[in-house]
Design an enzyme around this catalytic site. Structure first.
Site, PDB file in Angstrom:
ATOM      1  N   GLU A 186       1.124   3.810   1.935  1.00 57.06           N
ATOM      2  CA  GLU A 186       1.720   4.142   3.225  1.00 57.06           C
ATOM      3  C   GLU A 186       2.856   3.184   3.564  1.00 57.06           C
ATOM      4  OE1 GLU A 186      -2.828   4.804   3.737  1.00 57.06           O
ATOM      5  OE2 GLU A 186      -1.479   3.510   2.597  1.00 57.06           O
ATOM      6  N   CYS A 243      -2.018  -0.674   7.540  1.00 52.87           N
ATOM      7  CA  CYS A 243      -1.178   0.522   7.456  1.00 52.87           C
ATOM      8  C   CYS A 243      -1.228   1.327   8.748  1.00 52.87           C
ATOM      9  CB  CYS A 243      -1.609   1.384   6.272  1.00 52.87           C
ATOM     10  SG  CYS A 243      -1.325   0.612   4.669  1.00 52.87           S
ATOM     11  N   CYS A 275      -5.711   1.746   5.994  1.00 53.26           N
ATOM     12  CA  CYS A 275      -6.409   0.529   6.392  1.00 53.26           C
ATOM     13  C   CYS A 275      -5.838   0.067   7.737  1.00 53.26           C
ATOM     14  CB  CYS A 275      -6.232  -0.554   5.329  1.00 53.26           C
ATOM     15  SG  CYS A 275      -4.546  -1.211   5.232  1.00 53.26           S
ATOM     16  N   HIS A 327       0.854  -1.188   0.000  1.00 58.89           N
ATOM     17  CA  HIS A 327       0.000   0.000   0.000  1.00 58.89           C
ATOM     18  C   HIS A 327       0.891   1.241   0.000  1.00 58.89           C
ATOM     19  CE1 HIS A 327      -3.752  -2.187   1.840  1.00 58.89           C
ATOM     20  NE2 HIS A 327      -3.216  -2.843   0.819  1.00 58.89           N
TER      21      HIS A 327
END
Length: 211
Positions: A119, A150, A147, A117
């Site tokens: 991040e 993360c 999420c 992701h």
């Protein structure tokens, strides 16, 4: 840009920055010049507010500190630029003392890695280039609310502030989401206090997810 307009923190750093991707640059600077940007609709989320069992003093401290910065829109635009390059429209930028430490965008499909992701990519790059100490107390800007994975990484890295554009609720109207907010996760981790600001350039972020 003339020298009289360069922020004082940058004077004397321009020569060293040449050829060094880790040094601050004018394009990367999230400084006071960003105050000329008008802020779009935004809301402040105080992580501790959703945890009534937390002690009163930490709650009061979080409430007093949770405020938006005049530089938030400038830095969020950098995160949106990253999002435009991602497999999905998630982009992140990590900032400390006005310096961009790392950038990242979603590489899940590209790398065949469901954990890549935006991040996570930014955090891994920051760890590789600057070490874990640089993450502590830094600010992470992201195009979409993190999420659970993360946000867990953000907490464990002791990042001091999270700023996101579109919320989990907004994102869920476009793509699958784990329906838990960053504030709810932060509230379960009182050992790592974090300030959370949401809604910065949310409308612009959502337009990216619409494509």
């Amino acid at each position: 840009m003339t020298l009289d307009k360069i922020p004082r923190a940058l004077v004397g750093e321009t020569k060293e920055a040449v050829g060094n991707p880790h040094m601050i640059s004018f394009d990367d600077y999230c400084g006071s010049d960003a105050a000329t940007h008008l802020h779009s609709r935004r809301h402040i989320i105080i992580a501790a507010a959703s945890a009534p069992l937390l002690a009163v003093e930490p709650l009061a401290a979080a409430a007093a500190a949770a405020d938006s910065s005049p530089d938030d829109e400038r830095c969020m635009r950098l995160a949106l630029d990253e999002a435009r390059q991602g497999d999905y429209a998630f982009g992140a930028v990590i900032v400390r003392d006005g310096q961009i430490l790392a950038r990242g965008h979603n590489l899940g499909k590209t790398n065949g890695d469901p954990t890549a992701h935006g991040e996570m990519v930014a955090i891994r790059r920051c760890l590789l280039e600057h070490g874990s100490a640089a993450l502590r107390g830094s600010t992470l800007y992201t195009s979409g609310e993190p999420c659970a994975m993360c946000m867990g990484a953000i907490v464990w890295c002791s990042i001091g502030r999270l700023v996101f554009a579109a919320s989990v609720q907004q994102l869920a109207t476009k793509i699958d989401q784990i329906m838990i907010s960053s504030a709810a996760i932060a509230a379960k981790a009182p050992f790592a206090p974090i300030k959370i600001t949401g809604g910065i350039l949310a409308d612009e972020a959502m337009q990216l997810f619409a494509k």
